[in-house]
Design a protein around this motif. Structure first.
Motif: not given
Length: 321
Positions: A131, A154, A161-165, A169
């Motif tokens: 990322h 994205d 942008y954002s993402f979760d893992q 967050h």
């Protein structure tokens, strides 16, 4: 250890910086452990040393920054070699990280061939994803257009942008599009509105990790080492119990803590820069040191996030370790 002019090795910081920042140099890699909330620095370690007390449910990822692919001056004539050395260190870890984050200045002059080379090199990391966020060196000619041809994470054609893992967050921001030497760049109203909307559905108990190139606090305004509207972004983040902000840009490790928000800058994988406010320097530029010293001033960061613990664990590792 702090990189300085070889003729004047004494670090110079104002009293304000000394009180506000905890500066530490340990090399090329930082290990982050996210433990239910805030990042925690475990300290310098060998890349093959497991995290003390690392839980089985920990999320571990690695931060790199400022690779400056395309740079070929005396401060580091082989930035590709430095990145490959970091890749080898990370790939040799006994427990592979979940992913890599790159906090900007992927390229040096925003040239297509630099982005292409960087993307090929980053694929050598044995992880599922890398990322990235853009640095000012990635937006020189046509804003983020060239960067996004290679790093549109994205598919929305924007550089935030954002993402979760792993119960965390992650938010990637762009605070370099309005960059101008000697002034503070900004996120801008559009991005701040997006951030507010993005965080609206995130529970306040969820750890949040923010990626941005320029620090989200003012380290040295005359050099543009800060973000003009960072206070607005931090206000949106303060309701969350654990917030970690990871930045690059200044090519050295500094830390600031504001309540439940911890802000960390990272070492470069290209070359060192002067300490904030170093006397006699109008604009910061690459610092040339002896070739034997350079690997001590470049590195990576490993971060470990463990559920139900309060702080993230960070380990910075120099290439010379």
């Amino acid at each position: 250890m702090t990189p300085n002019d070889p003729q004047d090795p004494t670090p110079r910081m104002t009293r304000r910086q000394a009180l506000a920042c905890l500066a530490h140099w340990s090399g090329a890699a930082v290990v982050w452990t996210v433990a239910g909330g805030v990042p925690h620095a475990l300290g310098a370690t060998r890349g093959d040393t497991p995290l003390t007390g690392q839980a089985n449910n920990a999320l571990t990822f690695v931060q790199i920054s400022d690779t400056h692919i395309g740079f070929r001056k005396d401060a580091n004539p082989d930035v590709v070699g430095s990145l490959r050395r970091a890749i080898a260190d990370v790939n040799a870890l006994p427990t592979p990280p979940a992913f890599i984050v790159h906090t900007g200045d992927v390229s040096h002059l925003s040239k297509p061939e630099e982005f292409g080379t960087a993307r090929e090199l980053l694929q050598e990391f044995r992880v599922d994803r890398v990322h990235t966020v853009p640095g000012e060196h990635d937006t020189i000619d046509d804003g983020a257009t060239g960067y996004l041809r290679h790093f549109d994470h994205d598919g929305n054609g924007r550089s935030w942008y954002s993402f979760d893992q792993g119960g965390v967050h992650f938010v990637g921001l762009n605070n370099v599009l309005a960059f101008k030497a000697g002034t503070l760049a900004a996120l801008g109203d559009e991005q701040l509105a997006w951030l507010k909307n993005d965080l609206a559905d995130v529970r306040h108990s969820t750890p949040v990790v923010v990626l941005a190139h320029i620090p989200l606090w003012t380290i040295w305004e005359p050099w543009g080492w800060g973000t003009a509207d960072s206070a607005q972004a931090l206000a949106l983040l303060r309701p969350f119990g654990s917030v970690t902000v990871l930045n690059g840009h200044i090519h050295q490790v500094l830390q600031k803590v504001e309540g439940n928000v911890e802000l960390h800058t990272a070492m470069s994988l290209a070359y060192p820069l002067p300490t904030p406010g170093q006397a006699g320097i109008g604009e910061p530029g690459p610092v040339t040191v002896a070739s034997s010293e350079l690997p001590k001033l470049l590195g990576t960061r490993r971060i470990n996030v463990v559920r139900n613990q309060h702080r993230l664990a960070l380990i910075d590792k120099p290439l010379a370790a």
